[in-house]
Design a protein around this motif. Sequence first.
Motif, PDB file in Angstrom:
ATOM      1  N   GLU A  46       0.521  -0.508  -0.179  1.00 47.18           N
ATOM      2  CA  GLU A  46       0.544   0.234   0.299  1.00 47.18           C
ATOM      3  C   GLU A  46       0.884   1.177  -0.073  1.00 47.18           C
ATOM      4  O   GLU A  46       1.635   0.793   1.202  1.00 47.18           O
ATOM      5  CB  GLU A  46      -0.628  -0.006   1.073  1.00 47.18           C
ATOM      6  CG  GLU A  46      -1.923   1.326   1.483  1.00 47.18           C
ATOM      7  CD  GLU A  46      -1.050   2.413   1.709  1.00 47.18           C
ATOM      8  OE1 GLU A  46      -1.198   3.257   1.109  1.00 47.18           O
ATOM      9  OE2 GLU A  46      -0.743   2.214   2.940  1.00 47.18           O
ATOM     10  N   SER A  72      -6.840   2.566   3.876  1.00 44.77           N
ATOM     11  CA  SER A  72      -7.819   2.251   5.068  1.00 44.77           C
ATOM     12  C   SER A  72      -8.330   0.964   4.302  1.00 44.77           C
ATOM     13  O   SER A  72      -8.745   0.233   4.366  1.00 44.77           O
ATOM     14  CB  SER A  72      -8.579   3.632   5.658  1.00 44.77           C
ATOM     15  OG  SER A  72      -9.936   2.603   6.487  1.00 44.77           O
ATOM     16  N   VAL A  74      -6.713  -1.737   2.880  1.00 48.73           N
ATOM     17  CA  VAL A  74      -6.923  -2.933   4.064  1.00 48.73           C
ATOM     18  C   VAL A  74      -8.296  -3.126   4.198  1.00 48.73           C
ATOM     19  O   VAL A  74      -7.544  -4.834   3.964  1.00 48.73           O
ATOM     20  CB  VAL A  74      -6.364  -2.339   5.181  1.00 48.73           C
ATOM     21  CG1 VAL A  74      -6.237  -3.091   6.236  1.00 48.73           C
ATOM     22  CG2 VAL A  74      -4.591  -0.721   4.749  1.00 48.73           C
ATOM     23  N   SER A 124       1.708  -2.435   4.948  1.00 45.86           N
ATOM     24  CA  SER A 124       1.310  -0.826   4.133  1.00 45.86           C
ATOM     25  C   SER A 124       1.978   0.344   5.118  1.00 45.86           C
ATOM     26  O   SER A 124       3.368   0.048   5.639  1.00 45.86           O
ATOM     27  CB  SER A 124      -0.237  -0.534   4.889  1.00 45.86           C
ATOM     28  OG  SER A 124      -0.434   1.167   4.700  1.00 45.86           O
ATOM     29  N   PHE A 147       0.249  -8.736   7.645  1.00 41.35           N
ATOM     30  CA  PHE A 147      -0.082  -7.693   7.622  1.00 41.35           C
ATOM     31  C   PHE A 147       0.789  -6.220   8.615  1.00 41.35           C
ATOM     32  O   PHE A 147       1.205  -6.867  10.161  1.00 41.35           O
ATOM     33  CB  PHE A 147      -1.098  -6.979   8.549  1.00 41.35           C
ATOM     34  CG  PHE A 147      -1.703  -6.034   7.775  1.00 41.35           C
ATOM     35  CD1 PHE A 147      -1.361  -4.540   6.863  1.00 41.35           C
ATOM     36  CD2 PHE A 147      -2.401  -4.276   8.951  1.00 41.35           C
ATOM     37  CE1 PHE A 147      -1.291  -3.484   7.018  1.00 41.35           C
ATOM     38  CE2 PHE A 147      -2.766  -3.251   9.031  1.00 41.35           C
ATOM     39  CZ  PHE A 147      -1.979  -2.371   7.803  1.00 41.35           C
ATOM     40  N   ALA A 176      -7.665   0.976  10.361  1.00 49.97           N
ATOM     41  CA  ALA A 176      -7.255  -0.363  10.200  1.00 49.97           C
ATOM     42  C   ALA A 176      -7.904  -1.270  11.636  1.00 49.97           C
ATOM     43  O   ALA A 176      -6.719  -0.508  12.799  1.00 49.97           O
ATOM     44  CB  ALA A 176      -6.376  -0.818   9.779  1.00 49.97           C
TER      45      ALA A 176
END
Lengths: 211, 64
Positions: free
Chosen positions: A121, A130, A133, A147, A169, B31
């Motif tokens: 990202e 956002s 994700v 990210s 992640f 998130a």
Amino acid sequence: MIPTREEWQRTLTERHGEELQKKLSGATVAICGLGGLGSNIAVSLARVGIGKLILIDFDMVDITNLHRQQYKAEQIGMSKTDALAQNLSEIAPYLEIEQHNVKVTTDNIVGLLHNADIICEAFDRPEEKSMLVDCVFEMLSDKYLVSGSGMAGLGSANLIKTRKLTSHFILCGDEISDISDGMGLVCSRVMLCAAHQAHAVIRIIAGEKDF
Amino acid sequence: MVKINGEFLPVDGKTLAEYLETTSFDPVIIAVERNEEIVPKSAYNKVILKDGDILEIVSFVGGG
């Protein structure tokens, strides 16, 4: 003269070892956004010998990009996908490149990213970060996502870090420095965050579990 | 108690959406990681926070 594919591969293998280079050469990495983060991530991954990069951006190279992004003055007005593909081909002639000159949306995300092993990202706006994700973990949950958040201004280089939030992640940046807080983006600090992201990608490919 | 960004909070029983409404987090730019999984935005009003849950809420900032 450009070396042959065999010479190229042999040189990379001597540097990285056969096992790692095989993994790197077999990997496909998507880069969403080809600005300060994305263009610098792409250069690192091209140099390390990633097999295939999927480059995604809808924008054109602008004079305001050149202070931090991997483009040249003569490329102003070109699409970022074309310009970066050209620059990467000069750096790493055997890199396979797939280009998409589009804006990433919830509707096209699966089509654009389903062939990637790892997704970077590298967007500008927090809403888009956002959204990506969210879509990746809702629709492409087997992928890894790396990210970037928080790299604006002149803060210490040492505040940029890599944090593992889930097994798939990874978040890089200082998580605080916002572009709207005053000073904009400075090349060296954006490159630090991009280097954290590129390095996380390489470590995932190498099979590292700890970040 | 639910551990959110390192702090223990008495919010068990609430949905994630109900908890977020009591905070300054903007759902459009965050998130949420809960027990090492990302919670999709579509599940914010379905996920009920439980005693012992561990959450990390990341608020993205601009720049790239």
